[in-house]
Design a protein around this motif. Structure first.
Motif, PDB file in Angstrom:
ATOM      1  N   GLY A 301       0.772  -1.235   0.000  1.00 38.96           N
ATOM      2  CA  GLY A 301       0.000   0.000   0.000  1.00 38.96           C
ATOM      3  C   GLY A 301       0.797   1.276   0.000  1.00 38.96           C
ATOM      4  O   GLY A 301       0.238   2.352   0.233  1.00 38.96           O
ATOM      5  N   VAL A 302       2.102   1.199  -0.274  1.00 37.55           N
ATOM      6  CA  VAL A 302       2.901   2.415  -0.384  1.00 37.55           C
ATOM      7  C   VAL A 302       2.362   3.243  -1.548  1.00 37.55           C
ATOM      8  O   VAL A 302       2.005   2.704  -2.597  1.00 37.55           O
ATOM      9  CB  VAL A 302       4.392   2.073  -0.600  1.00 37.55           C
ATOM     10  CG1 VAL A 302       5.209   3.346  -0.840  1.00 37.55           C
ATOM     11  CG2 VAL A 302       4.936   1.310   0.594  1.00 37.55           C
ATOM     12  N   GLN A 303       2.295   4.563  -1.365  1.00 33.26           N
ATOM     13  CA  GLN A 303       1.756   5.443  -2.409  1.00 33.26           C
ATOM     14  C   GLN A 303       2.482   5.193  -3.737  1.00 33.26           C
ATOM     15  O   GLN A 303       3.711   5.109  -3.785  1.00 33.26           O
ATOM     16  CB  GLN A 303       1.926   6.893  -1.961  1.00 33.26           C
ATOM     17  CG  GLN A 303       1.006   7.868  -2.638  1.00 33.26           C
ATOM     18  CD  GLN A 303       1.615   8.450  -3.896  1.00 33.26           C
ATOM     19  OE1 GLN A 303       2.843   8.464  -4.048  1.00 33.26           O
ATOM     20  NE2 GLN A 303       0.775   8.929  -4.774  1.00 33.26           N
ATOM     21  N   GLU A 304       1.715   5.062  -4.824  1.00 33.65           N
ATOM     22  CA  GLU A 304       2.263   4.561  -6.084  1.00 33.65           C
ATOM     23  C   GLU A 304       3.440   5.384  -6.605  1.00 33.65           C
ATOM     24  O   GLU A 304       4.488   4.826  -6.948  1.00 33.65           O
ATOM     25  CB  GLU A 304       1.160   4.499  -7.146  1.00 33.65           C
ATOM     26  CG  GLU A 304       1.660   3.950  -8.480  1.00 33.65           C
ATOM     27  CD  GLU A 304       0.556   3.821  -9.512  1.00 33.65           C
ATOM     28  OE1 GLU A 304      -0.198   2.836  -9.434  1.00 33.65           O
ATOM     29  OE2 GLU A 304       0.445   4.707 -10.386  1.00 33.65           O
ATOM     30  N   SER A 305       3.291   6.690  -6.689  1.00 35.71           N
ATOM     31  CA  SER A 305       4.366   7.499  -7.276  1.00 35.71           C
ATOM     32  C   SER A 305       5.647   7.405  -6.448  1.00 35.71           C
ATOM     33  O   SER A 305       6.755   7.322  -6.998  1.00 35.71           O
ATOM     34  CB  SER A 305       3.928   8.958  -7.412  1.00 35.71           C
ATOM     35  OG  SER A 305       3.614   9.501  -6.150  1.00 35.71           O
TER      36      SER A 305
END
Length: 330
Positions: A301-305
């Motif tokens: 779930g780490v932010q994609e960018s």
């Protein structure tokens, strides 16, 4: 005997015409053999719609690995069973598609047995797998297996060509790729992902507009359209995630083919050949490890960018320390 995807579809279409289509099929074959293509075309056949609109049809229900362990869990199967037990929203048929069926947890597979044994009327269940022997025998025995042939030579997609070019610019043309090259590579892939997402969103919005116009004329109750809009939004998100996984797999495949070429396996693509000559085995392995770490961050779930920037920094510069410092600063 394995079939081409076109011949398999022709034979199954004839089975349906004469009323002999089974209720559950296991579509097997190597990556690229056309399992998804065949599933979509069979769904369109059953629902009397076009293949282009089949995946957005309200009576098509799909399951694929989504948990952190990349497994199909029992809750997903229960939701699927609930969906196909309900009355079809359009017409009289429903289709369930289970991607990577070999990734079903044993509990999930056991929970699915009763539905496979006694499917609801008008339902067609399609299981897709590259590793059918990894599926429980009790599941396989309740399906008609349809093996597909590996395609002789596949034409690279636009995305594959763009990614190979980006890899060439960063890892082949540069003597010591650094932060600038990693940043450029990340932006190239983010641009590809953005275009794919826009296309997915546009396609589904077009379908929703047509459905809205049709149902406003036929029904005053707006609850179904509100529910359908939510379904469409979820389908867009799921489609974008599938495309992101596909794009990352292209990078993995390119580095993996270069690694195999170093060990005597033939490579056809000139960029893959150049990578095999230019990048050492040790560096290829480290870069593949960096991609696997990137995938884990995305699953967690780490932010994609942020995940893409730190992951590709590590992969391109071949430095775990750089990626960790970048993530920490961000």
């Amino acid at each position: 005997m394995p079939f081409s995807k076109e011949l398999a579809f022709e034979r199954l279409s004839e089975s349906r015409r004469v009323g002999r289509l089974a209720h559950a099929y296991l579509l097997t074959g190597p990556t690229g053999s056309g399992k998804s293509w065949l599933a979509v075309h069979l769904a369109a056949l059953a629902l009397e719609c076009t293949p282009e609109s089949a995946l957005a049809h309200p009576d098509v229900h799909m399951v694929q690995p989504e948990s952190k362990s990349r497994r199909i869990v029992i809750d997903q199967i229960r939701d699927l069973e609930h969906s196909i037990q309900r009355k079809p929203l359009l017409g009289s048929n429903k289709v369930a598609i289970v991607h990577d069926a070999d990734r079903m947890q044993q509990q999930a597979a056991n929970a699915f047995l009763k539905t496979l044994e006694e499917p609801p009327p008008g339902s067609l269940i399609l299981l897709l797998s590259t590793r059918p022997k990894a599926i429980l025998e009790t599941v396989r025995s309740r399906c008609v297996e349809t093996p597909l042939l590996e395609t002789a030579k596949r034409i690279p997609t636009t995305e594959e060509l763009a990614i190979l070019k980006a890899l060439e610019e960063c890892l082949v043309n540069e003597a010591r790729p650094g932060v600038a090259e990693a940043f450029r590579f990340t932006r190239s892939l983010q641009s590809i992902l953005s275009e794919l997402r826009e296309k997915i969103s546009s396609d589904y919005e077009s379908i929703l507009r047509k459905e809205t116009a049709r149902y406003k004329q036929a029904c005053e109750d707006s609850s179904w359209l509100e529910e359908r809009a939510g379904q469409i939004k979820a389908l867009v998100e799921a489609g974008a995630l599938r495309e992101r996984d596909r794009i990352l797999q292209i990078v993995v495949d390119a580095l993996g083919e270069a690694l195999r070429a170093q060990h005597g396996f033939p490579a056809e693509d000139p960029v893959v050949k150049a990578l095999a000559k230019r990048v050492s085995t040790e560096d290829l392995l480290r870069r593949l490890d960096a991609l696997e770490s990137l995938r884990r961050r995305l699953v967690l779930g780490v932010q994609e960018s942020l995940a893409l920037e730190s992951g590709f920094l590590e992969m391109i510069t071949n430095s775990r320390g750089n990626a960790e410092r970048s993530t920490f600063k961000a």
